[in-house]
Enzyme design. Structure first.
Site: not given
Length: 405
Positions: A134, A171, A252
């Protein structure tokens, strides 16, 4: 609400429906923004300091008065100590930061009119960087092939990078930097060796603040976390490492490391209260952050490094959550009810039937569909697992070899 950590936007975007990725705003230069922030903080400090000085003097005069007629001046020396810059103690957060910071990168991503930022960690001397899917797709806004990526290292070095491969179901993503001089690959540890209460350190670029170090403990292990579901019903879920180390948007893809400085997880999502105020407000850390265990995705990483299409274990069933009672008892059920079996699937071959409620995979309790998906995702195709299930009010179990997608 559990949300995958978004790329940190440059300006407030509209608040998305939950659960979703945060979108990115228009790009702004990182350095001027950081300089403005520093100037703002400095101004605030001067105002607070001046106010405190005036308030303190007024209080002193009111209580004691001017006893020496010299305006309150003092010739007493200040007690200043200089113990030197001592070496970091082994096993301290300082020593971990010193070891791992050279391996951490800030990633600026743009494409398709969108932009954002995230974090990554150097895997090898060839310049392979591990991050989240992402991050490079800007939360699903662009195709990874469109992504224009710039990697910034803790020493100030900046270089272009290209996306090597992505795996939306876990992910994870890999990018490769063009300049590979003086890279410091991270040491990969074992997430299976983690214990609840063990101290860990998270490093990344929350809200674009590069090389930020936070610390905390492992709050829980094997926490089922679902962060996305596409229109085809494919779910991004994993059995997460839960930590209270501060993790925010922009963290992230950054590393979660143990106190030996070894990579044990990929920071990926946070629990949000959904209570942000103002248009496009983003929730920050509330001490509920989640990292993808490195053990679970290492096979995926190796497949991506080799240019292969990642594979995932599967039971070959459609499931739904279940609550109710077993027979005439008062026992409340929790589990994943089989709604449909695929012909020739691993589940069908093991004798499972539509209506069966799966309650455990090996020693992992299954409370709902999210837990089942996250647990199965932790295995590899071809591995044998024990499935515990309820058929009516009778509990039974069977062993099966997991299929592959």
């Amino acid at each position: 609400m559990t949300q995958a950590l978004p790329p940190a936007p440059s300006s407030p975007p509209p608040t998305p429906p939950a659960p979703s990725y945060f979108p990115s705003g228009p790009p702004q230069p990182a350095r001027p923004r950081r300089a403005g922030f520093a100037a703002l903080v400095l101004t605030g400090a001067l105002l607070v300091g001046g106010g405190a000085g005036i308030g303190g003097a007024a209080f002193y005069d009111a209580v004691d008065g001017d006893t020496n007629g010299s305006g309150g001046s003092s010739s007493a020396p200040l007690q200043v100590a200089d113990n030197g810059d001592k070496p970091a103690a082994t096993g301290s957060v300082e020593s971990v930061a010193t070891k791992v910071l050279p391996s951490v990168v800030a990633l600026d991503v743009s494409g398709g009119g969108a932009s954002g930022s995230g974090s990554g960690v150097v895997l090898d001397a060839d310049g392979t960087i591990l991050t989240n899917d992402h991050v490079v797709t800007l939360g699903g806004q662009i195709d990874a092939k469109q992504a224009e990526v710039t990697a910034s290292f803790s020493d100030g070095t900046r270089t272009r990078a290209t996306v090597v491969g992505v795996d939306p179901l876990t992910d994870t993503a890999l990018v490769k930097v063009e300049k590979t001089d003086n890279l410091t690959p991270v040491t990969i540890g074992k997430s299976d060796n983690l214990d609840v209460g063990e101290q860990v350190v998270a490093i990344g670029s929350p809200f674009g603040l590069d090389a930020t170090v936070t610390s905390g403990i492992v709050s829980a292990l094997n926490r089922p976390v679902e962060v996305a579901r596409d229109q085809q019903g494919n779910v991004t879920a994993y059995p997460a490492i839960q930590t209270d180390a501060a993790i925010n948007p922009g963290n992230s893809g950054g590393p979660l490391v143990n106190m030996d400085g070894q990579l044990v997880g990929i920071n990926a999502s946070i629990r949000s209260t959904g209570s942000g105020s103002g248009a496009g407000a983003e929730s920050g850390s509330i001490g509920l952050g989640f990292a993808i265990p490195i053990d679970e995705v290492l096979p995926i990483i190796e497949q991506l490094r080799s240019g292969e299409t990642p594979t995932h274990a599967r039971l070959g069933i459609q499931v739904r959550d279940v609550t109710g009672t077993a027979g005439s008892s008062d026992t409340t059920l929790a589990g994943a009810r089989i709604a449909e079996l695929e012909k020739g699937s691993a589940a069908a071959g093991a004798g499972l039937e539509s209506g069966d409620v799966i309650t455990a995979i090996d020693d992992h309790r299954i409370d709902d569909t999210e837990a089942l998906i996250a647990t199965v995702r932790a295995y590899r195709p071809g591995e044998t697992v024990k499935v515990t299930y309820l058929r009516g009010s009778k509990q039974d179990s069977t062993e099966l070899k997991l299929g592959s997608d």
